[in-house]
Design an enzyme around this catalytic site. Structure first.
Site, short mmCIF file in Angstrom:
data_model
loop_
_atom_site.label_atom_id
_atom_site.label_comp_id
_atom_site.label_asym_id
_atom_site.label_seq_id
_atom_site.Cartn_x
_atom_site.Cartn_y
_atom_site.Cartn_z
N MET A 131 0.85 -1.19 0.00
CA MET A 131 0.00 0.00 0.00
C MET A 131 0.88 1.24 0.00
O MET A 131 1.90 1.27 0.68
CB MET A 131 -0.88 0.00 1.24
CG MET A 131 -1.64 -1.29 1.47
SD MET A 131 -2.80 -1.64 0.17
CE MET A 131 -3.50 -3.16 0.77
N LEU B 179 2.74 -6.69 5.30
CA LEU B 179 4.19 -6.57 5.32
C LEU B 179 4.72 -6.82 3.91
O LEU B 179 4.82 -7.97 3.47
CB LEU B 179 4.79 -7.56 6.32
CG LEU B 179 4.35 -7.34 7.77
CD1 LEU B 179 4.93 -8.41 8.68
CD2 LEU B 179 4.77 -5.95 8.26
N GLU B 180 5.08 -5.76 3.22
CA GLU B 180 5.46 -5.84 1.81
C GLU B 180 6.96 -6.04 1.62
O GLU B 180 7.45 -6.07 0.49
CB GLU B 180 4.97 -4.60 1.07
CG GLU B 180 3.46 -4.45 1.15
CD GLU B 180 2.93 -3.25 0.37
OE1 GLU B 180 3.69 -2.69 -0.45
OE2 GLU B 180 1.76 -2.89 0.58
N ASN B 181 7.70 -6.18 2.73
CA ASN B 181 9.14 -6.41 2.63
C ASN B 181 9.52 -7.77 3.17
O ASN B 181 10.64 -7.99 3.62
CB ASN B 181 9.89 -5.30 3.37
CG ASN B 181 9.69 -3.95 2.72
OD1 ASN B 181 10.02 -3.77 1.55
ND2 ASN B 181 9.11 -3.01 3.44
#
Length: 573
Positions: free
Chosen positions: A1, A398-400
């Site tokens: 996001m 959690l995009e990492n």
């Protein structure tokens, strides 16, 4: 996001998601390289200081990008950490002695950001392989053959410009002794001891065991059949039947081979249970509410459109305590919105039958749950926020990357505190849900009995594989349905699957589709109507619904998304 003003302005060479052809081809290359043939008894690992136990001795890293760390490590006590910069890809190299006219297996264990492994100067065809972000240790492997006069090759690892640091450990150029004095060949490890069952659900069993010296990974066997692998000393086996007993064993593995099986343990799954959360409609719409002003319409929670059944407050942020998160209302950015009014608005939404959850992560989120301590900190801090503000649960965005073992532990600890009413949602990226072996997918399956819905982000993505093995480009009905099929056939219940799309062209860098396309995809999956070229083998009438980023961007576009998709979702059979 996205927290920053949309759309993103990263140049093409720096985008998080690489081009479709490159991504799919590289994934195919890495898959074909894994599982290369066994080396002969006379073969050795020709890499010096392969596990970085002697610091960077024998290695050269560009722009001082490399260092050694004591955690995380795959084996031994050290690993390489290399951090790319805006104009540097953190390339670390070593010259390795080899024999002419010989075949070698090149391998490494990697974790973190984009990681590449390769050799040059082979005298034949130079090779490389790579992987996108990985929250857990993952092995890269391929083979190469030296030319008739080749006596050395250049081994390298590197990341990607401006992306997260990558870790590398236990590198190997395995084959005939090149005479350079590489690390000694490994021996077959012993069988693991201490195998125990640490927990069960209606569909999964969690196991742990003692570490084995010299082991690079572990294989887990269920009733004599290998079902999963792990690089640490714990694993969760999912997809089990309720109220059923299973026998489990574990083996230790390295380049020399696989150990005998451990002593068996028996795990009995719990009685059947459904996903988490109560009081939601059969088909629900999720919307992210922005606790910041990035050019979209500024809203108070009371302004959120009535079509949204689950409102995800974006975002909670990491603190200096590992795994812990905090939330601070952006009162100034939201026009003087007070904490007391925010809490009152949460209660009002709940009185209207809505659920309000705190979202953790986002594009710039740095929350890391990578060990037992940080898992406990995560659970305690999220539960504290639920008590303070009245949130119904948590959204994992959690995009990492994430660690499946410890995120599972954290979410189960949170569930134990919050009880069966906990709302648990997730918003992985498309790459995270391509396979059940991916950490995000694994986590979703591990907590299936308490999971409300997974709303995968079908945007800011390159082309991806569908459940039929074909490649689909974002922005079409087929992209939505063929990728959703992977989750629906990979172990999630239809009620735990939603379609995540941007509310407008300004809400994401790429991947926006009109509400009509979203509605057609919903019809295709639930009723087998309005499909594209991909047609699922069966229908999923219990499909949960859809999600959008964000309620603010929806408002900025005149509520076009919620006005069309919201009504359609609530009208599904």
């Amino acid at each position: 996001m996205d927290r920053a003003p949309a759309p993103p302005t990263l140049p093409p060479s720096r985008r998080r998601h690489l081009w479709a052809g490159t991504l799919v081809a590289a994934l195919a290359l890495s898959l074909t390289g894994v599982g290369a043939g066994q080396a002969s008894a006379a073969d050795v690992n020709n890499v010096k200081n392969a596990g970085f136990e002697s610091g960077l001795t024998g290695w050269t890293c560009s722009a001082n990008s490399g260092t050694t760390v004591s955690s995380p490590v795959h084996g031994g006590t050290a690993a390489l950490k290399a951090t790319p910069g805006g104009q540097d890809n953190a390339k670390c190299t070593q010259t390795v002695a080899v024999k002419p006219n010989s075949t070698y297996t090149l391998s490494a264990w990697v974790q973190g950001g984009y990681a590449y492994l390769g050799v040059t100067g082979t005298g034949t065809t130079d090779v490389s392989t790579w992987t996108p972000d990985s929250a857990a240790w993952k092995q890269l492997s391929t083979t190469f053959t030296t030319g008739s006069s080749t006596t050395s090759v250049t081994l390298y690892t590197h990341g990607w410009y401006g992306q997260a640091a990558y870790y590398a450990d236990d590198l190997s150029v395995y084959g005939p002794d090149g005479g350079g004095g590489g690390d000694p060949a490994p021996t077959v490890p012993g069988a693991p001891a201490g195998l125990t069952v640490t927990g069960t659900t209606s569909s999964s069993a969690s196991l742990s065991w003692s570490a084995v010296t010299g082991a690079a990974s572990y294989n887990v066997y269920r009733d004599g059949t290998k079902v999963t692998s792990a690089t640490g000393t714990a694993a969760t086996v999912s997809g089990l039947a309720a109220s059923t007993s299973y026998s489990f064993q574990v083996t230790a593995v390295n380049a020399a081979g696989e150990s005998p099986k451990s002593t068996a343990v028996t795990a009995t799954t719990a009685a059947s249970g459904g996903g988490g959360g109560t009081g939601l409609p059969k088909h629900a719409v999720t919307g992210y509410w922005q606790n910041f002003n990035n050019g979209a319409t500024v809203q108070r929670l009371s302004d959120v459109q009535s079509a949204y059944d689950i409102i995800a407050v974006a975002f909670a942020d990491a603190t200096t305590t590992p795994g812990a998160v905090s939330f601070t209302l952006d009162s100034a950015g939201l026009g003087g919105y007070s904490v007391d009014q925010f809490k009152a608005d949460i209660r009002a939404k709940q009185a209207a039958g809505k659920k309000v959850v705190i979202s953790v992560g986002g594009e710039r989120g740095t929350v890391s749950v990578s060990d037992a301590t940080s898992a406990t900190n995560f659970a305690n801090s999220v539960y504290s926020l639920m008590q303070t503000y009245g949130f119904d649960g948590v959204d994992i965005d959690l995009e990492n990357g994430l660690n499946a073992t410890y995120m599972t532990q954290a979410l189960r600890a949170l569930s134990a505190k919050a009880g069966p009413s906990l709302i648990l949602t997730m918003a992985p990226q498309t790459i995270d849900m391509q396979s059940t072996s991916n950490a995000y997918f694994q986590t979703a399956l591990n907590v299936k009995d308490i999971l409300t819905v997974v709303n995968m982000q079908y945007y800011n993505s390159g082309s991806m594989l569908g459940c039929d093995g074909k490649v689909y480009s974002q922005g079409s009905v087929d992209f939505l349905t063929a990728l959703a099929c992977i989750q629906l056939e990979g172990g999630l219940a239809p009620s735990q699957v939603g379609l995540g799309l941007p509310a407008s062209t300004r809400a994401a860098g790429s991947g926006y589709v009109s509400p009509t396309v979203v509605n057609n995809a919903l019809d295709c999956l639930t009723k087998a109507t309005n499909c594209g070229t991909f047609k699922p083998s069966r229908t999923y009438p219990d499909l949960r619904g859809a999600m959008t980023w964000s309620t603010n961007w929806d408002a900025a576009a005149g509520n076009a998304w919620s006005g069309a998709v919201g009504v359609h979702v609530h009208g599904l059979p």
